[in-house]
Design a protein around this motif. Structure first.
Motif, mmCIF file in Angstrom:
data_model
loop_
_atom_site.group_PDB
_atom_site.id
_atom_site.type_symbol
_atom_site.label_atom_id
_atom_site.label_comp_id
_atom_site.label_asym_id
_atom_site.label_seq_id
_atom_site.Cartn_x
_atom_site.Cartn_y
_atom_site.Cartn_z
ATOM 1 N N GLY A 28 0.795 -1.224 0.000
ATOM 2 C CA GLY A 28 0.000 0.000 0.000
ATOM 3 C C GLY A 28 0.823 1.268 0.000
ATOM 4 N N THR A 29 2.105 1.148 -0.292
ATOM 5 C CA THR A 29 2.987 2.311 -0.183
ATOM 6 C C THR A 29 2.653 3.397 -1.200
ATOM 7 O OG1 THR A 29 4.608 1.211 -1.607
ATOM 8 C CG2 THR A 29 4.869 0.950 0.765
ATOM 9 N N GLU A 30 1.898 3.043 -2.243
ATOM 10 C CA GLU A 30 1.489 4.074 -3.204
ATOM 11 C C GLU A 30 0.554 5.104 -2.570
ATOM 12 O OE1 GLU A 30 -1.572 0.738 -3.514
ATOM 13 O OE2 GLU A 30 0.600 0.918 -3.236
ATOM 14 N N HIS A 31 0.010 4.777 -1.403
ATOM 15 C CA HIS A 31 -0.902 5.697 -0.729
ATOM 16 C C HIS A 31 -0.187 6.720 0.149
ATOM 17 C CE1 HIS A 31 -3.999 2.276 -1.201
ATOM 18 N NE2 HIS A 31 -4.223 3.187 -2.118
ATOM 19 N N VAL A 32 1.111 6.546 0.357
ATOM 20 C CA VAL A 32 1.873 7.523 1.143
ATOM 21 C C VAL A 32 2.348 8.624 0.200
ATOM 22 C CG1 VAL A 32 3.872 7.900 2.626
ATOM 23 C CG2 VAL A 32 2.622 5.727 2.753
ATOM 24 N N GLY A 37 2.770 17.510 3.223
ATOM 25 C CA GLY A 37 2.427 17.011 4.552
ATOM 26 C C GLY A 37 1.395 15.895 4.519
ATOM 27 N N ALA A 38 1.437 15.045 5.538
ATOM 28 C CA ALA A 38 0.449 13.973 5.695
ATOM 29 C C ALA A 38 0.522 13.451 7.117
ATOM 30 C CB ALA A 38 0.704 12.833 4.706
ATOM 31 N N VAL A 39 -0.609 12.975 7.620
ATOM 32 C CA VAL A 39 -0.668 12.307 8.915
ATOM 33 C C VAL A 39 -0.789 10.810 8.661
ATOM 34 C CG1 VAL A 39 -1.987 11.982 11.046
ATOM 35 C CG2 VAL A 39 -1.778 14.271 10.056
ATOM 36 N N ILE A 40 0.091 10.030 9.256
ATOM 37 C CA ILE A 40 -0.054 8.572 9.243
ATOM 38 C C ILE A 40 -0.626 8.159 10.583
ATOM 39 C CG2 ILE A 40 1.148 6.364 9.235
ATOM 40 C CD1 ILE A 40 3.071 7.431 7.205
ATOM 41 N N ALA A 41 -1.781 7.497 10.548
ATOM 42 C CA ALA A 41 -2.454 7.027 11.759
ATOM 43 C C ALA A 41 -2.371 5.507 11.785
ATOM 44 C CB ALA A 41 -3.909 7.481 11.786
ATOM 45 N N PRO A 143 -3.726 15.205 4.021
ATOM 46 C CA PRO A 143 -4.468 13.951 4.135
ATOM 47 C C PRO A 143 -4.059 13.119 5.349
ATOM 48 C CG PRO A 143 -2.741 13.729 2.502
ATOM 49 C CD PRO A 143 -2.714 15.169 2.941
ATOM 50 N N VAL A 144 -4.956 12.198 5.711
ATOM 51 C CA VAL A 144 -4.682 11.174 6.717
ATOM 52 C C VAL A 144 -4.517 9.844 5.999
ATOM 53 C CG1 VAL A 144 -5.545 9.912 8.725
ATOM 54 C CG2 VAL A 144 -6.016 12.357 8.506
ATOM 55 N N VAL A 145 -3.436 9.141 6.302
ATOM 56 C CA VAL A 145 -3.192 7.816 5.723
ATOM 57 C C VAL A 145 -3.408 6.777 6.831
ATOM 58 C CG1 VAL A 145 -1.543 6.288 4.592
ATOM 59 C CG2 VAL A 145 -1.485 8.753 4.129
ATOM 60 N N PRO A 146 -4.474 5.977 6.765
ATOM 61 C CA PRO A 146 -4.642 4.909 7.756
ATOM 62 C C PRO A 146 -3.643 3.797 7.508
ATOM 63 C CG PRO A 146 -6.389 4.794 6.126
ATOM 64 C CD PRO A 146 -5.573 6.012 5.787
#
Length: 247
Positions: A28-32, A37-41, A143-146
């Motif tokens: 799923g690394t294409e979603h990072v 900026g981005a939040v990884i949760a 964005p938030v990346v779950p």
């Protein structure tokens, strides 16, 4: 900012995992996001999760700045490393300052990592989560990346001895599709949706995990709903409450 400490730490971690043949699988690394900026949760099942969550962003060539409790920064060994990697100290008595720093980092184009459950999940399911990840993403316009990971609890988790040299443990990490909160969104509603997505990803990782407990005593690392002997979510909540009362 100068990156003197972080790259060698990442290299050392990757080397150790290769030596131990931990069978790291990152998807799923294409979603990072590759920039901005981005939040990884991420879910939280181990004391080592910040290492593996950070590795989940490595294919995107991103260094994750984790929000971690002040006590870690106060440690004479961990503290210099945390500061050298430019992580964010969270003082529970002055939480707004930490929140504001995280939002500033996001606005400047950095990736901030959070464990919205706040503490390790003894049940190995996703606990109720806090709304900070969604709120800071909305404030910063990012964005938030779950994300979820599985297998790290077998190395070092709450209530179990450390087995950092255990070999051949599969570690699976998956980044889900991001979403972008706005200031007009209901943060509680989005937080509930984030928790649902994190649990769905975790369910998928658990279903596809290649190992099974070796014997009855080894069932501790599986959640109860999958036939393991980990506490149920209700039992885990009671254990957490007792721990807070002792503190």
């Amino acid at each position: 900012m100068a990156e003197i400490v972080y790259p060698p730490v990442v290299l050392a971690a990757k080397t150790m995992f290769r030596v131990l043949d931990n069978r790291l699988r990152v998807t799923g690394t294409e979603h990072v996001p590759r920039s901005g900026g981005a939040v990884i949760a991420c879910n939280h099942v181990s004391y080592l999760d910040f290492i593996f969550c950070g590795l989940g962003a490595q294919p995107a060539k991103r260094l994750v700045r984790f929000m971690a409790k002040k006590e870690i920064f106060d440690n004479r060994i961990a503290g210099p490393l945390m500061r050298g990697m430019h992580h964010i100290s969270v003082d529970r008595a002055a939480g707004k300052a930490s929140y504001d720093e995280a939002v500033d980092r996001l606005r400047s184009g950095e990736v901030v990592g959070v464990f919205p459950e706040a503490t390790i999940s003894r049940s190995f399911t996703v606990k109720p989560i806090k709304s900070g990840a969604v709120r800071m993403a909305a404030d910063a316009g990012v964005p938030v990346v779950p994300m979820a990971l599985w297998g790290t609890q077998r190395l070092w988790t709450k209530g179990r001895p450390r087995t950092l040299t255990k070999r051949h443990v599969p570690i699976h990490i998956h980044a889900g599709e991001p979403f972008r909160p706005t200031p007009d969104d209901d943060p509680d509603l989005l937080t509930g949706q984030l928790r649902t997505r994190m649990q769905e990803i975790l369910d998928e990782l658990q279903a596809g995990y290649p190992d099974r407990p070796a014997d009855e005593d080894d069932r501790w690392w599986l959640p109860a709903h999958l036939g393991g002997t980990a506490p149920t979510p209700e039992e885990a909540a009671e254990l957490d409450a007792r721990g807070r009362a002792r503190d």
